[in-house]
Design an enzyme around this catalytic site. Structure first.
Site, PDB file in Angstrom:
ATOM      1  N   ASN A   9       6.106  -0.747   1.017  1.00 55.05           N
ATOM      2  CA  ASN A   9       4.844  -1.790   1.247  1.00 55.05           C
ATOM      3  C   ASN A   9       3.627  -1.070   1.593  1.00 55.05           C
ATOM      4  O   ASN A   9       3.388  -0.336   2.592  1.00 55.05           O
ATOM      5  CB  ASN A   9       5.457  -2.409   2.563  1.00 55.05           C
ATOM      6  CG  ASN A   9       4.439  -3.445   3.118  1.00 55.05           C
ATOM      7  OD1 ASN A   9       3.722  -3.699   2.550  1.00 55.05           O
ATOM      8  ND2 ASN A   9       4.785  -3.868   4.328  1.00 55.05           N
ATOM      9  N   LYS A  11       0.903  -2.430   2.172  1.00 57.31           N
ATOM     10  CA  LYS A  11       0.039  -3.200   3.165  1.00 57.31           C
ATOM     11  C   LYS A  11      -1.401  -3.419   2.724  1.00 57.31           C
ATOM     12  O   LYS A  11      -1.464  -3.286   1.190  1.00 57.31           O
ATOM     13  CB  LYS A  11       0.000  -2.381   4.515  1.00 57.31           C
ATOM     14  CG  LYS A  11       1.509  -2.286   4.873  1.00 57.31           C
ATOM     15  CD  LYS A  11       1.768  -1.795   6.237  1.00 57.31           C
ATOM     16  CE  LYS A  11       3.088  -1.754   6.759  1.00 57.31           C
ATOM     17  NZ  LYS A  11       3.188  -1.394   8.101  1.00 57.31           N
ATOM     18  N   HIS A  93       6.752 -10.444   7.146  1.00 56.67           N
ATOM     19  CA  HIS A  93       6.406  -9.324   7.770  1.00 56.67           C
ATOM     20  C   HIS A  93       6.187  -9.347   9.240  1.00 56.67           C
ATOM     21  O   HIS A  93       5.220 -10.302   9.697  1.00 56.67           O
ATOM     22  CB  HIS A  93       5.571  -8.355   6.977  1.00 56.67           C
ATOM     23  CG  HIS A  93       5.470  -6.904   7.504  1.00 56.67           C
ATOM     24  ND1 HIS A  93       4.758  -6.659   8.412  1.00 56.67           N
ATOM     25  CD2 HIS A  93       6.123  -5.934   6.945  1.00 56.67           C
ATOM     26  CE1 HIS A  93       4.798  -5.366   8.317  1.00 56.67           C
ATOM     27  NE2 HIS A  93       5.966  -4.991   7.719  1.00 56.67           N
ATOM     28  N   GLU A  95       3.759  -7.852  10.681  1.00 52.14           N
ATOM     29  CA  GLU A  95       2.211  -7.949  10.796  1.00 52.14           C
ATOM     30  C   GLU A  95       1.683  -9.353  10.541  1.00 52.14           C
ATOM     31  O   GLU A  95       0.494  -9.759  11.003  1.00 52.14           O
ATOM     32  CB  GLU A  95       1.646  -6.955   9.887  1.00 52.14           C
ATOM     33  CG  GLU A  95       1.769  -5.176  10.385  1.00 52.14           C
ATOM     34  CD  GLU A  95       1.780  -4.451   9.355  1.00 52.14           C
ATOM     35  OE1 GLU A  95       1.588  -4.572   8.325  1.00 52.14           O
ATOM     36  OE2 GLU A  95       2.411  -3.516  10.021  1.00 52.14           O
ATOM     37  N   GLU A 165      13.264  -4.779  10.942  1.00 55.57           N
ATOM     38  CA  GLU A 165      12.127  -3.945  11.272  1.00 55.57           C
ATOM     39  C   GLU A 165      11.928  -4.164  12.559  1.00 55.57           C
ATOM     40  O   GLU A 165      11.026  -4.947  13.061  1.00 55.57           O
ATOM     41  CB  GLU A 165      11.166  -4.251  10.218  1.00 55.57           C
ATOM     42  CG  GLU A 165      11.041  -4.122   8.747  1.00 55.57           C
ATOM     43  CD  GLU A 165       9.962  -3.826   8.144  1.00 55.57           C
ATOM     44  OE1 GLU A 165       9.769  -2.825   7.339  1.00 55.57           O
ATOM     45  OE2 GLU A 165       8.986  -4.581   8.219  1.00 55.57           O
ATOM     46  N   GLY A 171       5.029   2.128  11.771  1.00 60.67           N
ATOM     47  CA  GLY A 171       3.662   2.909  11.837  1.00 60.67           C
ATOM     48  C   GLY A 171       3.569   3.830  12.976  1.00 60.67           C
ATOM     49  O   GLY A 171       2.350   3.984  13.273  1.00 60.67           O
ATOM     50  N   SER A 210       9.085   3.378  10.092  1.00 62.82           N
ATOM     51  CA  SER A 210       9.113   4.986  10.142  1.00 62.82           C
ATOM     52  C   SER A 210      10.039   5.611   9.285  1.00 62.82           C
ATOM     53  O   SER A 210      10.363   6.694   9.637  1.00 62.82           O
ATOM     54  CB  SER A 210       8.739   5.387  11.577  1.00 62.82           C
ATOM     55  OG  SER A 210       7.798   5.126  12.131  1.00 62.82           O
ATOM     56  N   GLY A 231       6.714   1.610   4.710  1.00 69.33           N
ATOM     57  CA  GLY A 231       5.255   1.565   4.556  1.00 69.33           C
ATOM     58  C   GLY A 231       4.545   2.721   4.272  1.00 69.33           C
ATOM     59  O   GLY A 231       4.694   3.326   3.520  1.00 69.33           O
ATOM     60  N   GLY A 232       4.004   3.615   5.520  1.00 68.84           N
ATOM     61  CA  GLY A 232       3.195   4.739   5.194  1.00 68.84           C
ATOM     62  C   GLY A 232       3.817   5.716   4.138  1.00 68.84           C
ATOM     63  O   GLY A 232       3.007   6.161   3.200  1.00 68.84           O
TER      64      GLY A 232
HETATM   65  P1  PGA Z   1       6.065   2.063   8.263  1.00 70.17           P
HETATM   66  O1  PGA Z   1       6.084   0.657   7.903  1.00 70.17           O
HETATM   67  O2  PGA Z   1       7.417   2.507   7.493  1.00 70.17           O
HETATM   68  O3  PGA Z   1       4.549   2.541   8.095  1.00 70.17           O
HETATM   69  O4  PGA Z   1       6.621   2.212   9.529  1.00 70.17           O
HETATM   70  C1  PGA Z   1       7.137  -0.173   7.388  1.00 70.17           C
HETATM   71  C2  PGA Z   1       6.759  -1.743   7.308  1.00 70.17           C
HETATM   72  O5  PGA Z   1       5.789  -2.032   7.858  1.00 70.17           O
HETATM   73  O6  PGA Z   1       7.496  -2.393   6.559  1.00 70.17           O
END
Ligand code: PGA
Length: 248
Positions: A9, A11, A93, A95, A165, A171, A210, A231-232
């Site tokens: 992802n 973002k 999601h 966010e 999640e 994050g 994470s 994500g990251g």
């Molecule tokens: P992250 O994000 O791996 O950076 O923690 C996961 C996500 O929001 O899907």
């Protein structure tokens, strides 16, 4: 046997040139054992489709509207995604829930629309830190799942991917332990089994929060965890390649 599905992802990150560089490195390193893909911002979705042409790679959007078309400035419909060749969409999601008023109700409407349009839907659920500290994680996920699946037909259930999640793990570098992640994944499957019986066995449940090359393997080995939403660590080709090849 549920095939593992690992989706990056991005973002609000990425550009035409970074996506080209990324795909150049990633495409020769896809794995037959894992369904892989990335969810990129709308402006580079068409490019992702072109770059992955003829390859088994999920082209995913990060959101969509549930209406067909109309006066919804700034929004994108399912038909627009399909027109571009998109096959997967992330729905709900955290966010989006946190910053853009996404609710259990809109998540439900979006899931029904995605299924109607034959898009692979990744429905995100998960508790925040306060809920976790008050031992409400199972209740919260159950509420989110039951509302999201309202009206979803038995024959469509296997087409949905659920991403568990925990918000406190997104994050933050703080991953849920494999045991905690498995406990909630198994609870989610039980909730689905209560509604759909054996079909719940076909639903793939990802863990997200994470996930990185150093912890992906132990998470993927848990019986009810069938993939990851990342994500990251999905932004760097080297890490992404390690993620989708966790079993080698
Ligand atoms: P992250 O994000 O791996 O950076 O923690 C996961 C996500 O929001 O899907």
């Amino acid at each position: 046997m549920r095939k593992k599905i690992i989706i990056g992802n991005w973002k609000m990150n990425g550009s035409v040139s970074s996506l080209k560089d990324f795909m150049n490195e990633v495409l020769p390193n896809l794995s037959e054992n894992v369904e892989a893909g990335i969810a990129v911002p709308y402006p580079i979705l068409g490019l992702l489709k072109d770059l992955s042409k003829g390859r088994n790679f999920k082209v995913s959007a990060q959101n969509m509207h549930f209406e067909k078309s109309g006066a919804f400035t700034g929004e994108v419909s399912s038909d627009m995604l399909i027109d571009l060749g998109v096959d997967t969409v992330i729905i709900g999601h955290s966010e989006r829930r946190q910053y853009y008023n996404e609710s259990d109700e809109t998540v439900n409407l979006k899931l029904l629309k995605a299924l109607e349009k034959n898009l692979l839907a990744i429905v995100c659920v998960g508790e925040n830190l306060d809920e976790r500290n008050n031992s409400k994680e199972k209740k919260v996920c159950e509420r989110q799942i039951l509302k999201a699946f309202e009206g979803v037909k038995l024959e469509d259930v296997h087409k949905v991917v659920v991403a568990y999640e925990p918000i406190w793990a997104i994050g933050t570098g703080k991953t849920a332990s494999k045991e905690d992640a498995e406990e909630i994944a198994s609870h989610i499957r039980n909730v689905l089994a209560g509604k759909y019986g054996k079909e719940a066995e076909k639903v793939r449940i990802q863990y997200g929060g994470s996930v990185k090359p150093s912890n992906v393997k132990e998470l993927m080995e848990m019986p009810n965890i069938d993939g990851a939403l990342v994500g990251g660590a999905s932004l760097k080709a080297e890490d992404y390649i390690a993620l989708i090849n966790f079993d080698k």
